[in-house]
Design an enzyme around this catalytic site. Structure first.
Site, mmCIF file in Angstrom:
data_model
loop_
_atom_site.group_PDB
_atom_site.id
_atom_site.type_symbol
_atom_site.label_atom_id
_atom_site.label_comp_id
_atom_site.label_asym_id
_atom_site.label_seq_id
_atom_site.Cartn_x
_atom_site.Cartn_y
_atom_site.Cartn_z
ATOM 1 N N ARG A 1 0.813 -1.221 0.000
ATOM 2 C CA ARG A 1 0.000 0.000 0.000
ATOM 3 C C ARG A 1 0.848 1.273 0.000
ATOM 4 N NH1 ARG A 1 -4.524 -1.860 4.437
ATOM 5 N NH2 ARG A 1 -5.483 -3.513 3.200
ATOM 6 N N ASP B 1 -6.957 -2.664 -6.946
ATOM 7 C CA ASP B 1 -7.612 -3.325 -5.823
ATOM 8 C C ASP B 1 -7.877 -4.777 -6.193
ATOM 9 O OD1 ASP B 1 -10.291 -4.052 -4.129
ATOM 10 O OD2 ASP B 1 -9.131 -2.498 -3.112
ATOM 11 N N ARG C 1 -6.673 12.637 -5.333
ATOM 12 C CA ARG C 1 -7.998 12.054 -5.091
ATOM 13 C C ARG C 1 -9.056 13.138 -4.931
ATOM 14 N NH1 ARG C 1 -9.751 6.817 -1.495
ATOM 15 N NH2 ARG C 1 -12.001 7.123 -1.693
ATOM 16 N N TYR D 1 -15.215 -11.946 -0.115
ATOM 17 C CA TYR D 1 -15.928 -10.705 -0.435
ATOM 18 C C TYR D 1 -17.107 -10.975 -1.371
ATOM 19 C CZ TYR D 1 -12.092 -7.995 1.603
ATOM 20 O OH TYR D 1 -11.169 -7.456 2.463
ATOM 21 N N ARG E 1 -2.969 6.576 0.706
ATOM 22 C CA ARG E 1 -3.535 7.668 1.487
ATOM 23 C C ARG E 1 -2.572 8.381 2.422
ATOM 24 N NH1 ARG E 1 -8.616 4.719 4.100
ATOM 25 N NH2 ARG E 1 -7.029 3.087 4.315
#
Length: 341
Positions: free
Chosen positions: A23, A73, A36, A147, A27
């Site tokens: 990652r 993702d 973003r 998921y 963020r």
């Protein structure tokens, strides 16, 4: 000439320890947050080749990591298989319809949804120097299935585990469909310019031993074999988070070229049980990177020393926290680069 990351994944010891972070594109970086805010939500960014390439390259420019990990993702696979995918603010991904009975056959496949991802890879590879390895990835079938069945993440993956016990044939068919889509997807990434791929099995640790053998080891072994057959020479990193004592069996039986290790495992004990010469990746606690200080330097050196006798890619035990200070990452990079073990 390949970079030290690719050499290490191929089993070579170069005298330097390559470094990248799960990652790392995301963020915690102010430049990501700015982009973003300009472009919109996560999925919009992931399917915008230009924006996703920019995000992939941001941490390389800032920190000089040895690997650039594709910004995407794991849930683009169920999206390409025909499930609807969206992200709820503050709550995470959602998929519909929920496949509580494992019946994926009614979905209308849309593989064209993956085309922007390949475009991202092409853009990145064209802009990266040869010293930086381009890394692709996909979710492993078990984790992706959790998921797809529940329609979202869960604490114990209960819906998928129950379906696997209740109707193993239906659950097995779902995993086979995910496998097929994943092989095609990873080959597409490789053909676009990816030099190594990682299989994320983030929820591997939730399974009992016999279920682990059936739903983690066996599918990942088939995936690794398919990639090796279709694109020989491309390393496959397996990352079965939470595997604990089952990690050694995973490393022996799946055929992956390197294995990722989460932060819960003692690196010295782990390396004693892995196949000789197998490259390892890990395993600093992401929360220690968040905390920083002298403890970060000490533990980083401990991890480096523990894996000094085999090919080692320095990484975290899982993804970097979005709240991680930039100077802590700089501290980590400086410690790894200065290592003379």
């Amino acid at each position: 000439m390949p970079g030290i990351l690719l050499d290490t994944l191929n089993g070579k010891r170069t005298g330097k320890v390559p470094l990248w972070l799960m990652r790392q594109a995301g963020r915690y970086l102010p430049e990501y947050r700015a982009l973003r805010a300009e472009k919109g939500g996560f999925l919009e960014l992931a399917y915008d080749s230009e924006a996703a390439a920019e995000i992939t390259l941001q941490p390389i420019r800032r920190f000089g990591f040895d690997g650039a990990i594709l910004f995407s993702d794991i849930l683009v696979i169920p999206h390409a298989m025909g499930q609807d995918l969206w992200f709820e603010a503050g709550e995470g991904p959602r998929l519909a319809p929920q496949l509580v009975d494992g019946a994926w056959q009614a979905l209308e496949a849309m593989p064209e949804r993956l085309a922007p991802v390949y475009g991202t890879v092409e853009r990145c590879r064209a802009l990266l120097g040869p010293e930086t390895t381009m890394l692709g990835f996909a979710g492993s079938p078990w984790t992706v299935a959790t998921y797809m069945v529940a329609g979202q993440g869960s604490k114990d993956q209960g819906e998928a585990r129950a379906l696997a016990y209740r109707d193993p044939a239906a659950f097995g068919a779902l995993l086979e469909a995910i496998e097929t889509a994943t092989v095609d997807y990873l080959i597409g990434q490789i053909d676009a310019g990816v030099e190594a791929v990682q299989l994320f099995d983030s929820w591997a640790g939730s399974l009992a031993p016999d279920q682990y053998e059936r739903w983690v080891i066996a599918p990942n072994a088939r995936l690794a074999a398919a990639i090796h057959a279709a694109r020989p020479g491309v390393p496959v990193i397996g990352f079965p988070k939470g595997s604990g004592e089952k990690l050694a069996a995973y490393a022996r039986e799946t055929g992956v070229d390197a294995v990722g290790i989460d932060e819960t495992l003692d690196p010295r004990r782990v390396t004693a049980n892995l196949p000789e010469g197998m490259p390892v990746q890990g395993n600093l606690d992401p929360l220690l990177l968040l905390a920083g200080g002298d403890a970060l330097t000490v533990r980083t050196r401990t991890v480096l020393a523990a894996f000094a006798d085999r090919p080692h890619v320095f990484n975290l035990g899982h993804g970097i926290s979005q709240f991680t200070p930039i100077d802590h990452v700089e501290q980590l990079v400086a410690t790894v680069r200065a290592w003379q073990g």
